[in-house]
Motif scaffolding. Structure first.
Motif, PDB file in Angstrom:
ATOM      1  N   ARG A 149       0.696  -1.363  -0.081  1.00 28.01           N
ATOM      2  CA  ARG A 149      -0.028  -0.090  -0.069  1.00 28.01           C
ATOM      3  C   ARG A 149       1.409   1.171   0.178  1.00 28.01           C
ATOM      4  NH1 ARG A 149      -1.733  -3.748   2.143  1.00 28.01           N
ATOM      5  NH2 ARG A 149      -4.419  -5.063   2.065  1.00 28.01           N
ATOM      6  N   ASN A 150       0.359   2.160   0.682  1.00 32.18           N
ATOM      7  CA  ASN A 150       1.267   3.192   1.233  1.00 32.18           C
ATOM      8  C   ASN A 150       2.818   3.558   1.101  1.00 32.18           C
ATOM      9  OD1 ASN A 150      -1.055   4.641   1.089  1.00 32.18           O
ATOM     10  ND2 ASN A 150      -1.239   5.475   2.832  1.00 32.18           N
ATOM     11  N   GLU A 196       3.856   2.518  -2.758  1.00 31.10           N
ATOM     12  CA  GLU A 196       4.406   3.909  -2.908  1.00 31.10           C
ATOM     13  C   GLU A 196       5.325   4.614  -2.521  1.00 31.10           C
ATOM     14  OE1 GLU A 196       2.470   4.018  -5.748  1.00 31.10           O
ATOM     15  OE2 GLU A 196       0.744   2.862  -5.570  1.00 31.10           O
TER      16      GLU A 196
END
Length: 147
Positions: free
Chosen positions: A55-56, A59
């Motif tokens: 997820r984050n 990224e």
């Protein structure tokens, strides 16, 4: 309790992919020196540890980290059993990252690694100063800092 903390240099650029549901996942590996040298005077040994971020975090690491940069990772150790293309049972260990941290200054990253992070890219992750506030951005190379 399954908690791991490691620090080392990325051995390759993070590889960002997405699951069929659109969830970001990044994989990379860290070269982590062992904290001791052999008694016989040999070279310090290095472990190459596979890391998976979701997820984050996926990224973030794919945007701001490149091969050769120093990073610290906290997470958990995960052992996966799988079958290779020849039908043999295999086992792999990897760290599932909860947090990934910069462990060297941007200046040293830029000079030692030739980082691809541009100042504009880096500053986009931080809010701009608020108009009329007492806060302002400082140039870290300014010799007139008050401390």
């Amino acid at each position: 309790m399954n908690q791991i903390v490691i620090m080392g240099r990325l051995t390759r650029d993070p590889e960002l992919r997405h699951t069929p549901n659109g969830v970001a996942v990044a994989s990379f590996s860290l070269a982590v020196d062992r904290g001791y040298t052999p008694k016989d005077g040999g070279e310090r040994q290095t472990d190459f540890i596979d890391i998976v971020a979701w997820r984050n975090s996926a990224e973030f690491v794919s945007k701001y980290f490149t091969k050769g940069q120093m990073a610290a990772v906290t997470g958990r150790l995960q052992i996966r059993d799988w079958t290779d293309k020849d039908g043999n049972k295999r086992r792999s260990a990897e760290v599932v990252a909860d947090n990934i941290y910069f462990t060297e200054s941007k200046k040293s990253r830029d000079s030692s690694v030739g980082s691809s992070i541009q100042r504009d890219d880096y500053s986009q992750s931080f809010p701009a100063p608020v108009e009329g506030s007492d806060f302002s951005e400082l140039d870290m190379d300014d010799g007139d800092l008050p401390f």
